[in-house]
Design a protein around this motif. Sequence first.
Motif: not given
Length: 564
Positions: A149-156, A195-198, A210-215
């Motif tokens: 999830a760190n790949a989502l940036g501010e959307w995480r 879990r610790e690394k999300d 799918f959120v990442k693909a949209a971003l």
Amino acid sequence: MSTRTTPDHWDEETDFLSIGAGIGGLAGAIAASAWGLDSIVIEKGPTVGGVTAFSGGQLWVPANHFQEAEGIEDSLEDGYEYIAATGGGLHDPHLARNYLVHAPLALRWFADQAGVPFSVIPDFPDYYYPKAPASRANGRYIESAPFDANALGEWRSLTHLSPQMNSGLTMAEAVEHGGNMAFAKWDRTLFDDRREKDIRTYGPGLGAGFVKAALDRDISILVGTAAEELIAEDGRVLGVRAQRDGRDFFIRARHGVLIAAGGYDWNAEAQKFFGMIPDIRAAGPASVTGDAIRMAGMLGAQIAQVPQPVNAGFGIEGEEHEGVPLWRLGAGVIGVPHAIAVNRKGRRFAEESFYRSVGFALKKIDGATMEYENYPFWAIQDSQARERYAIGPYGAGEDLPAHLAIRADSIRELAELAGIDPDGLESEIERFNTFVRDGVDADFHRGERPWSALSFGDITIKGNSNLGAIERGPFYAVKMIPLNIGISNVGLAGDEHSRVIDWNGDPIDGLYVAGNSMALTEFGAGYTSGQANTRGMLGGYLAARHAAGDPSTALADYEGQASK
């Protein structure tokens, strides 16, 4: 067909607008963008991922490319035979075949073109395997590979984490360690590290993918933007009036509007009359309130109804998620060894390890008395279940609070405290325990369903992995409630392009539907987990393709071949 006057000014203009940021809305926007359309996604709630992110994160796709690569035999016609056999005679053959033809294409497209990380769940069977014709033991279930999830940036922080699922291991990994309920036997080092690394799995992983693909396609996602009204003129939907920052916010959609806003989980009136049982609570995001039916209904959209069960659930006093009461799924409370579900007479009434058996039985009304035969109902456990399995946030062996569970040293005392018929409960448990000793549930065949063994049993124990005697005190009773999470009886009627149709059977120009906003007519009374997520992804894909100007489908060729 028209609504309010077209506004003098549009706050935003785009080609394709998705209402809802679950898998359906995101898939539609991603595909539309790939086919040359500007896209916007609006989301009523403060976070994205939708019901998908609350779910088990599975897809169900017969004859998919993973099966082909691994040499697992399957076919579209076998998929259809399975749907027809489990649909209660209520499925729509045309839409069922539409699903089967296009779901494998959409799955491969989102993997190859959008980079969504999928993986097959090995050795995970269809719900009705092996009894249903053309059912499969393996290969049809797909899940998200672990997603960082760190790949989502501010959307995480804006992408849902599920309060219902133990995101950390994949379903495939859970099966390797005893099944979905054998949490104490999982690889805790791997689980805790993820879990610790999300690093997300289950629904949170699928939704995040799918959120990442949209971003990645620079698609604008507007949270806190609630669609209120469809704007239509001369028979065509032009856009939406939404509420954003406390004011009207008008969005024009030149090529189409996709409604992917879920069902009506948090709409108490809709639940009461569509769900056909009192006191249904919601286990999904609070933003799911029936907007699809309300908005499209104003334009003459047709709705359809198919029978679907409720889930079993429970609540913990004071517990909330995203500002609303948290109602927890309870299939794992009644389906594990050393546990049963009973009605007020103290009698079992369903196969506890299969939620659909329980959910349909809860809706049964005695016509002579006009009482629900099996509601209210309770989960009954002994101390062995409490020592081995969690209940919500309470781990194996932890004490349960008095507001959640009644505790007693004898079955009779437990029944008297709970308001259950004591003689009925004592005799029922005595009968159940004989089934446990024999290894066969002669009343409801619990434990004979391979899917249930992996999902709610404990495959580390010998024999029937869903059975365990209720014999060791103290004993516990948890009052359960009917619960809904996404899968609804009623939704908008749609066609093979995911266009919303009106009461004349004609498509409403410029209006599309996907996921739980669309009635489950392709499956009728049937359902197998993963179908809801798949039809969300597929509906968005089909809507975007049609809106982009491609009216073709692969369905005509397939139906022609199937009829020969």
